[in-house]
Every structure is written in structure tokens, then in C-alpha cells.
Design an enzyme around this catalytic site. Structure first.
Site, short mmCIF file in Angstrom:
data_model
loop_
_atom_site.label_atom_id
_atom_site.label_comp_id
_atom_site.label_asym_id
_atom_site.label_seq_id
_atom_site.Cartn_x
_atom_site.Cartn_y
_atom_site.Cartn_z
N GLN A 101 -1.64 -39.83 29.77
CA GLN A 101 -1.50 -40.40 31.12
C GLN A 101 -0.67 -41.68 31.06
O GLN A 101 -0.35 -42.26 32.09
CB GLN A 101 -2.88 -40.73 31.70
CG GLN A 101 -3.78 -39.52 31.85
CD GLN A 101 -5.22 -39.95 32.12
OE1 GLN A 101 -5.63 -40.11 33.26
NE2 GLN A 101 -5.98 -40.14 31.06
N ASN A 102 -0.35 -42.12 29.85
CA ASN A 102 0.33 -43.41 29.70
C ASN A 102 1.83 -43.27 29.95
O ASN A 102 2.43 -42.24 29.66
CB ASN A 102 0.06 -43.98 28.30
CG ASN A 102 -1.42 -44.22 28.08
OD1 ASN A 102 -2.17 -44.27 29.05
ND2 ASN A 102 -1.83 -44.34 26.84
N ASP A 104 4.03 -45.57 28.74
CA ASP A 104 4.62 -46.60 27.86
C ASP A 104 5.49 -46.05 26.73
O ASP A 104 6.15 -46.81 26.01
CB ASP A 104 3.51 -47.48 27.27
CG ASP A 104 2.42 -46.69 26.55
OD1 ASP A 104 2.71 -45.62 25.96
OD2 ASP A 104 1.25 -47.15 26.56
N HIS A 119 1.93 -38.72 33.80
CA HIS A 119 2.20 -39.69 34.86
C HIS A 119 3.59 -40.32 34.75
O HIS A 119 3.84 -41.38 35.30
CB HIS A 119 1.11 -40.77 34.88
CG HIS A 119 -0.23 -40.23 35.28
ND1 HIS A 119 -1.43 -40.87 35.05
CD2 HIS A 119 -0.56 -39.07 35.91
CE1 HIS A 119 -2.43 -40.13 35.52
NE2 HIS A 119 -1.93 -39.03 36.04
N CYS A 144 22.06 -35.06 46.25
CA CYS A 144 23.10 -35.81 45.54
C CYS A 144 23.33 -35.21 44.15
O CYS A 144 22.37 -34.96 43.42
CB CYS A 144 22.66 -37.27 45.42
SG CYS A 144 23.71 -38.23 44.33
N CYS A 181 25.06 -41.80 45.48
CA CYS A 181 24.79 -41.67 46.92
C CYS A 181 24.20 -42.92 47.56
O CYS A 181 24.03 -42.96 48.77
CB CYS A 181 23.85 -40.48 47.17
SG CYS A 181 22.16 -40.78 46.62
N GLY A 218 -9.63 -43.00 25.13
CA GLY A 218 -9.29 -44.16 25.96
C GLY A 218 -8.98 -43.87 27.41
O GLY A 218 -8.09 -44.49 27.97
N SER A 220 -10.85 -43.44 31.36
CA SER A 220 -12.08 -43.50 32.18
C SER A 220 -12.32 -42.17 32.88
O SER A 220 -13.38 -41.96 33.44
CB SER A 220 -11.94 -44.61 33.22
OG SER A 220 -10.86 -44.31 34.10
N ALA A 261 -9.79 -47.19 19.76
CA ALA A 261 -8.93 -46.12 19.24
C ALA A 261 -8.22 -46.54 17.96
O ALA A 261 -8.15 -45.77 16.99
CB ALA A 261 -7.90 -45.75 20.32
#
Ligand code: OAD
Length: 275
Positions: A101-102, A104, A119, A144, A181, A218, A220, A261
């Protein structure tokens, strides 16, 4: 809870491992999580004000500046021993599918290949598509050729190319526009009130459906549809190991390893790496 010996033996024998990660994976790289009560990004800022298409439509510069601010910490971050342990796990014919989901890029920086970024990624840009305006418009949008967005043409350069677009990065300053564009550009991340890319979600589900063991690290597990992936594995009877200092809704049905982790993963995975 899944018995320790059963879970560890399944991990040792697994030929295909799915690793599902959330913000806690990168906490020891210095990137704040979202929901930790004191330090989480959402403890300080209302996500509806900075991470929705509605917020961008209302004030693109504010939303852009907030992402630049977040990116400052992410740019300095380096993979931690947990990321490196996961990358090192893919040896000896064992396949490891990392689903994160990171946003980075740290799994890739550690050497993991084929990472499924549910994500998106903070360092890629894409055109802002105003869905509300698109639905309201009588005419079909013009796409475009440079950015693949709904063309705005208010600041158009007829000689712009896809390479010009690919060179643009998240950086301080005015919100950039597509060189082709003129459409406003935004980080290629999934905001609240937006759908995941169906192809990316399909890739994540396929990896979960093919795994012998799933590691959940890691997260939730508060954000759907990502949060359902570990349960998808459980429904197939696949053992799930969770690494998190805090309990989650998954803990009762997983082997729950309470801790960080970057500390647990190197030890846990070294014990099975050679097999
Ligand atoms: P959260 O901030 O919701 O959860 C982080 C989890 O990591 C919590 O369960 C913490 O207990 C745990 N944690 C903290 N430090 C840790 C450590 N050192 N080692 C292991 N675990 C640790 O983050 P996510 O679950 O990733 O969405 O949040 C999911 C999504 O919500 C994010 O991808 C983001 C956010 O809104 C988008 O940006 C679309």
C-alpha cells in the site's frame, strides 16, 4: 491464533509467498505512518483536505504543496533491514510477490522485483481528470496523446512528447501542467474517494490466490479493498503471519508477531532463507 510451529513450518516449505505491506513497513526508514496516534500523517492533517480529488479541484496548489512536504521525508528514506530481508527471500526457486500500500518505492530500492503498488507511487505524475466535469460534459473527452488525460488544450505545445511528460517530477513550485495539453498534473497515488486501478488490484488478488503463505506487515487494515487481501488468503486456508507492534482485526486468525518490521523480519526470514 495460528500455532507458531505450523506457521513457521509453512513459511519454510512455501514455494510462493505473498508479502502484503503497509506504512509500518517503512516506519524505521523514517517515514511516518498514517494512523499512529501521535505521529501519523492523519493525526495532523485531515485526509479529506489533502488527499481527495475534491480537495485538488478546490485548491490544486495546496494539495500539491502537501505532497511535496510529504515527499521530503520519503526522498531521504532508504530501505531498512526489513525491506532488504524481503528482497533476499526470493532465492532458491522461491517466488515472492510483494503487494504494497506504500507509495515510497522502498521495496524496489531494496531489490524486490514486480512490486504491486496498490496505492500508486508518489514520484510518478499523471493528469488530473476531473470526473465530475467529465460526467457532466455533453461531448466525449479528447484524450491527450502526451499524458493520456482528458485534454485541456489551454496551454498546448504541439511539439511536446511523452518523454517531456515523463521527465516531470513532484517538486516545490507551481503545479505543473502536461506539456502537451496543459492539463494540471498530480501525483500518481490513489486518494480517498478514488478507485484502485483494476489491473493492479487483479494482480494483487492473483498473487494472493497463488501463494502458499501470506505475510502481512505494518498495516492497520483500515482501508479497503487492500485490507481484504489477507482475509482472501485465510479463506483459502493459507497460513497468514502478521508483523505489527499493535494488534489488528487479523491478529486472532494469524500468527501474530508483535514488534517492528525492521527487527523481526531479518531474523525470521534468515531462519528460512537457505531452504
Ligand atoms: P496505517 O498508518 O493505517 O497503519 C500502520 C500500521 O503499522 C499500524 O497498524 C501500526 O501499528 C503499524 N506499525 C507501526 N510501526 C511499525 C513498525 N515499525 N513495524 C511494523 N508495523 C508497524 O497505515 P496503512 O495500513 O498502510 O492510503 O494505511 C493504509 C492506507 O491508508 C495507506 O496506504 C494510505 C492511508 O490513507 C493512501 O494513501 C491511498
Amino acid at each position: 491464533m495460528l500455532p507458531v510451529t505450523t506457521a513457521l513450518e509453512a513459511l519454510r516449505r512455501a514455494r510462493r509467498i505473498a508479502v502484503f505491506t503497509g506504512a509500518g513497513m517503512s516506519a524505521e526508514s523514517g517515514i511516518p505512518t498514517f494512523r499512529d496516534r501521535m505521529t501519523g500523517l492523519w493525526a495532523q492533517t485531515d485526509p479529506m483536505e489533502v488527499a481527495t480529488p475534491q480537495a485538488f479541484r478546490a485548491d490544486p496548489q495546496w494539495v500539491w504543496d502537501w505532497h511535496v512536504h510529504v515527499a521530503a521525508a520519503v526522498t531521504l528514506a532508504r530501505p531498512n533491514p526489513g525491506h532488504r530481508a524481503i528482497a533476499a527471500l526470493a532465492t532458491g526457486g522461491r517466488r515472492v510477490d510483494v503487494i504494497t500500500q506504500n507509495i515510497d518505492g522502498l521495496h524496489q530500492a531494496a531489490g524486490s522485483g514486480g512490486v504491486v503498488e496498490l496505492h500508486g507511487n508518489l514520484f510518478r505524475l499523471k493528469p488530473f481528470i476531473d470526473e465530475e466535469a467529465a460526467f457532466a460534459a455533453a461531448e466525449a473527452p479528447v484524450i491527450c496523446g502526451v499524458c493520456d488525460g482528458y485534454a485541456a488544450w489551454d496551454d498546448c505545445d504541439p511539439y511536446a512528447t511523452r518523454e517531456d511528460f515523463a521527465e516531470l517530477r513532484l517538486a516545490p513550485g507551481p503545479v505543473p501542467r502536461c506539456p502537451g495539453c496543459g492539463a494540471l498534473l498530480r501525483p500518481d497515488v490513489v486518494w480517498f474517494n478514488e478507485m484502485l486501478d483494476p489491473a493492479v488490484l487483479d494482480a494483487a488478488m492473483a498473487a494472493v490466490d497463488a501463494c502458499d503463505v501470506l505475510l502481512c506487515i505494518g498495516s492497520s487494515l483500515e482501508v479497503e479493498p487492500a485490507a481484504s487481501l489477507p482475509w482472501r488468503a485465510l479463506r483459502r486456508g493459507v497460513p497468514v503471519l502478521e508483523i505489527n507492534p499493535q494488534p489488528t482485526a487479523l491478529s486472532a486468525q494469524a500468527l501474530s508477531l508483535r514488534g517492528r518490521a525492521a527487527e523481526i523480519l531479518p531474523e525470521l526470514l534468515a531462519s528460512i532463507a537457505g531452504r
